[in-house]
Scaffold this motif. Structure first.
Motif, PDB file in Angstrom:
ATOM      1  N   UNK A  67       0.441   7.376  68.112  1.00 23.39           N
ATOM      2  CA  UNK A  67       0.099   7.763  69.478  1.00 23.39           C
ATOM      3  C   UNK A  67      -1.395   7.602  69.723  1.00 23.39           C
ATOM      4  N   UNK A  68      -2.220   8.071  68.795  1.00 23.58           N
ATOM      5  CA  UNK A  68      -3.659   8.011  69.011  1.00 23.58           C
ATOM      6  C   UNK A  68      -4.164   6.576  69.077  1.00 23.58           C
ATOM      7  N   UNK A  69      -3.678   5.724  68.174  1.00 22.52           N
ATOM      8  CA  UNK A  69      -4.175   4.352  68.134  1.00 22.52           C
ATOM      9  C   UNK A  69      -3.422   3.413  69.075  1.00 22.52           C
ATOM     10  N   UNK A  70      -2.406   3.927  69.771  1.00 25.23           N
ATOM     11  CA  UNK A  70      -1.676   3.089  70.713  1.00 25.23           C
ATOM     12  C   UNK A  70      -0.941   1.953  70.031  1.00 25.23           C
ATOM     13  N   UNK A  71      -0.309   2.240  68.896  1.00 23.76           N
ATOM     14  CA  UNK A  71       0.385   1.192  68.147  1.00 23.76           C
ATOM     15  C   UNK A  71       1.573   0.659  68.936  1.00 23.76           C
TER      16      UNK A  71
END
Length: 337
Positions: free
Chosen positions: A179-183
């Motif tokens: 979620x944080x890195x927008x994978x």
């Protein structure tokens, strides 16, 4: 999800910069920074702050509403706008809207296990000297808070190998990191590998060599032999422990091992301040003890740490002490005998 910039806009890494097995060789480093630019997009998290400093974090989803005691806001009124604006709710409450910083994301994200707080994660990145391209081993992964800081520090051409014993914690961490890195869907950060298992067994079996090892677990001393076998000379082991008994056991185990420098233990405390004109005083809130940190460096094969010239305090290793002992330290006699 964050949009990935055009790979042609940023120089490609040279073969020596790129680690073997990188899943996305054509994706530039900026795409994996965890920082999103431009208008707010569906799937991103936002952080709302009201006039009293109360904060709300949620994921933007088209057609949904955010509710509070000050009415509601439509997600559609946020999507497509540049961050840094104010918005009024249906009941007249005003909110300031930004994307959350990493330090804000990790304290509000879903949790499986307790998170490593930003003040400790910052100390780990700085004092364990996590650098771009570093090979870092982490155990356990918890909810993925420290993992995000480590991945940002090593960059997409470093490597973070995380070990977690509990599957439910690993699942939460994987969702939070992605979620944080927008994978992209069914993908993850190219520098990250998450292994379900015990580091003490899995790391020696893998034959992996690394520059840094971070131990966040109840009994990090049980992994010290595995850490010593994997660390390159000059590498750093860093333990994150909550209690003084854990701190003592780990420090003394490092000393007794003989393959590391003298361990350095410490903790950090963070206190905010109230500043209004001449009214300048410490704030009422403080982030006190969260955990102790310990670092030590791996010696070259066959080398021994320097012997301490200062004698231990009387009674430090007396008959009541039953933990590991530094090499060559005699047992102190009982003064009552």
């Amino acid at each position: 999800m964050s949009e990935q910039p055009n790979p042609t806009e940023i120089d490609e890494p040279t073969p020596s910069q790129q680690q073997p097995g990188t899943a996305y060789p054509d994706v530039p480093a900026e795409a994996w920074s965890g920082v999103h630019r431009g208008p707010l997009r569906e799937g991103e998290w936002v952080r709302l702050t009201d006039s009293k400093g109360r904060k709300h974090n949620f994921e933007l989803q088209a057609g949904k509403r955010f509710f509070s005691n000050k009415g509601h806001l439509d997600h559609d009124d946020l999507i497509g706008r540049e961050e840094g604006f104010t918005l009024a709710s249906s009941a007249g409450g005003e909110y300031l809207v930004f994307r959350p910083l990493l330090s804000e994301f990790v304290v509000s994200m879903p949790r499986g296990a307790a998170v490593v707080y930003p003040k400790d994660a910052a100390q780990i990145v700085a004092m364990a000297d996590i650098f771009p391209g570093a090979r870092v081993v982490e155990a356990g992964v918890g909810s993925g808070a420290l993992t995000c800081s480590l991945l940002r520090a090593v960059g997409p051409w470093g490597r973070v190998s995380s070990f977690e014993r509990r599957e439910e914690f690993a699942d939460v961490a994987r969702r939070n990191v992605n979620q944080f890195f927008g994978a992209p869907a069914d993908a993850t950060h190219p520098a990250w590998e998450l292994t379900l298992g015990d580091l003490a067994e899995a790391l020696p079996a893998s034959g992996e060599r690394c520059d840094r090892i971070i131990l966040d677990m109840l009994a990090p001393w049980e992994c010290l032999d595995a850490a010593a076998g994997a660390l390159v000379p000059g590498g750093i082991v860093c333990a994150y422990v909550a209690t003084t008994t854990q701190l003592s056991r780990f420090v003394e185990t490092v000393r007794a091992h003989g393959g590391f420098t003298e361990p350095q233990p410490w903790e950090s405390l963070v206190r905010d301040w109230h500043v209004e004109g001449l009214a300048v005083r410490p704030g009422h809130k403080m982030i006190g003890h969260t955990a102790f940190l310990v670092t030590a460096r791996r010696l070259a094969p066959g080398q021994k740490p320097l012997r301490k010239t200062r004698r231990p305090a009387p009674g430090a290793y007396g008959p009541d002490y039953s933990g590991p002992r530094p090499p060559g330290l005699p047992v102190e006699p009982d003064p009552q005998d």
